[in-house]
Design a protein around this motif. Structure first.
Motif, PDB file in Angstrom:
ATOM      1  N   HIS A 136       1.191  -1.430   0.152  1.00 29.54           N
ATOM      2  CA  HIS A 136      -0.166   0.103   0.477  1.00 29.54           C
ATOM      3  C   HIS A 136       1.309   1.122  -0.495  1.00 29.54           C
ATOM      4  CE1 HIS A 136      -3.535   2.506   2.333  1.00 29.54           C
ATOM      5  NE2 HIS A 136      -2.652   2.996   1.594  1.00 29.54           N
TER       6      HIS A 136
ATOM      7  N   HIS B 282       2.011   5.423  -1.863  1.00 28.60           N
ATOM      8  CA  HIS B 282       1.103   6.428  -3.038  1.00 28.60           C
ATOM      9  C   HIS B 282       1.807   7.402  -3.695  1.00 28.60           C
ATOM     10  CE1 HIS B 282      -3.232   5.659  -1.708  1.00 28.60           C
ATOM     11  NE2 HIS B 282      -2.543   5.113  -0.553  1.00 28.60           N
TER      12      HIS B 282
ATOM     13  N   HIS C  22      -4.782   6.203  -5.053  1.00 26.93           N
ATOM     14  CA  HIS C  22      -6.062   6.690  -5.628  1.00 26.93           C
ATOM     15  C   HIS C  22      -7.269   6.298  -6.618  1.00 26.93           C
ATOM     16  CE1 HIS C  22      -6.474   7.429  -0.808  1.00 26.93           C
ATOM     17  NE2 HIS C  22      -5.192   8.199  -1.447  1.00 26.93           N
TER      18      HIS C  22
ATOM     19  N   GLU D 135      -5.816   1.895  -3.941  1.00 26.50           N
ATOM     20  CA  GLU D 135      -6.391   1.856  -2.782  1.00 26.50           C
ATOM     21  C   GLU D 135      -7.873   2.454  -3.752  1.00 26.50           C
ATOM     22  OE1 GLU D 135      -4.975   4.621  -0.221  1.00 26.50           O
ATOM     23  OE2 GLU D 135      -6.932   3.626   0.860  1.00 26.50           O
TER      24      GLU D 135
ATOM     25  N   ASP E 266       1.112   2.559   3.339  1.00 29.17           N
ATOM     26  CA  ASP E 266       0.479   3.621   3.639  1.00 29.17           C
ATOM     27  C   ASP E 266       1.156   5.268   3.112  1.00 29.17           C
ATOM     28  OD1 ASP E 266      -1.761   4.946   2.075  1.00 29.17           O
ATOM     29  OD2 ASP E 266      -2.934   5.042   4.198  1.00 29.17           O
TER      30      ASP E 266
ATOM     31  N   HIS F 148       3.132   7.914   1.771  1.00 27.61           N
ATOM     32  CA  HIS F 148       2.980   9.034   0.570  1.00 27.61           C
ATOM     33  C   HIS F 148       4.800   9.396   0.244  1.00 27.61           C
ATOM     34  CE1 HIS F 148      -1.345   8.299   2.173  1.00 27.61           C
ATOM     35  NE2 HIS F 148      -1.482   8.754   1.254  1.00 27.61           N
TER      36      HIS F 148
HETATM   37 ZN   LIG Z   1      -3.305   4.996   0.817  1.00 30.10          ZN
END
Ligand SMILES: [Zn+2]
Ligand SMILES: [Zn+2]
Length: 356
Positions: free
Chosen positions: A107, A109, A139, A179, A312, A314
């Motif tokens: 996961h 981004h 996303h 995601e 997750d 970024h």
């Molecule tokens: Zn995320």
């Protein structure tokens, strides 16, 4: 003394600042300097460093120029040395074992949605961490505040990932993914054909987090029963800290996480469904999320679920936040063989393909 690689030192500093959740502008100073200087011929870099004219370049300031000069002189930059010296505490043995067993991250981004860095930089940081793969999960369309990818943009991203992969070191690859938003009726926010094509599908609730219990449970159960869903992302949606988080980029929302209570759903029903449909429950490592809470990790474990310990991330430095997820998983007694990202890329993709 032998010169060090100044660009690598600048990138390392940026990584450590991100990992420590430092303010975005500080990280950006080092990343932009590294970018500006990597475009420079090596001879000019040395010349400018000795003439003291590095700061004439856009993106290079006094602090970054000093780091470069120190690197070229063969010294570890003082800035870097201080960062390393003040790093966080060590993990205990069980958490370390779990972290060592992880071979990738499912996961993450990029700046295609609300991340702050290009796919290439995320991948290089993952290589440095010793990962064998990184699943890119930007996303989906309805999450417009995070510049969610339309079907057309996602198709372009898939082509781009193929090119990036070709240039990455042998033994590492970016896996394709998303995601995807779990919509109000439990359906997934992307074309069926694309979901089928992706290596890994993480599904998360980002809207209607206050839905009443029965509705939220129905919604999650519908998503879990969808054969394309592989991993249930940050299932409670809670935010435990109000610290600013380092999400930047063109889609920057001046991001400030507020605390948010857990969504209300029938956890036993949801985890039973995850076990039945072989959907992995994500242990989200972000410090402001820590989702699910430990009591729910234990219940998912009892229900027989698999897990994915994800960052997750970024930004590149956040890829090292897996340690936090491992700490919490270890406290709950999650064994490595229940964690899908302890598998090789081949086994992981075999699993997701078999499921859909
Ligand atoms: Zn995320
Ligand atoms: Zn999310």
């Amino acid at each position: 003394m032998k010169a060090r690689d100044p660009i690598a030192d600048l990138r390392r500093i940026a990584f450590l600042l991100e990992r420590a959740n430092e303010a975005t502008y500080r990280v950006r100073a080092f990343r932009s300097a590294a970018k500006a200087l990597s475009a420079l011929p090596a001879a000019e870099l040395t010349e400018r460093a000795s003439a003291g004219t590095l700061t004439e370049l856009a993106g290079v300031g006094d602090v970054t120029a000093r780091c470069v000069a120190e690197s070229l002189a063969g010294e570890e930059p003082v800035y870097l040395r201080r960062l390393v010296a003040t790093e966080g505490s060590d993990l205990d043995a069980e958490a370390t074992a779990l972290r060592t067993a992880l071979r990738g991250d499912c996961h993450t981004h990029s700046d295609w949605s609300d991340g702050g860095s290009p796919i290439e930089e995320m991948a290089l940081a993952a290589v440095e961490l010793g990962h064998e793969y990184l699943v890119l999960t930007d996303h989906s369309p309805r999450l417009t505040v995070a510049r969610g990818l339309t079907a057309a943009r996602l198709r372009r991203q898939l082509d781009h990932v193929e090119q990036v992969n070709a240039a990455l070191p042998e033994g590492f690859r970016i896996l394709t993914g998303i995601e995807v938003d779990i919509l109000a009726d439990g359906s997934l926010d992307q074309d069926e054909e694309l979901l089928a094509r992706l290596d890994v599908v993480v599904g998360s609730v980002h809207s209607g987090l206050n839905d009443e219990r029965a509705k939220m449970t129905r919604r999650m159960l519908a998503a879990i029963a969808n054969p394309h869903l592989d991993i249930l992302g940050h299932c409670t949606g809670r935010m435990v800290s109000s610290r600013p988080i380092g999400i930047t980029g063109p889609g920057d929302r001046g991001h400030r996480a507020r605390t948010r209570k857990e969504s209300d759903f029938d956890a036993d029903a949801v985890f039973a469904a995850c076990a039945e449909h072989d959907v992995a429950v994500e242990i989200n490592s972000r410090p402001e999320r820590q989702d699910p809470p430990k009591r729910l990790i234990r219940r998912a474990l009892e229900a027989g679920c698999r897990f994915a310990i994800n960052t997750d991330a970024h930004a590149p430095g956040q890829l090292d936040w897996q340690r936090f997820g491992c700490e919490r998983a270890a406290l709950c007694g999650v064994p490595a063989d229940r964690v899908v990202n302890t598998w090789s890329a081949e086994d992981l993709v075999d699993w997701t393909r078999k499921r859909s």
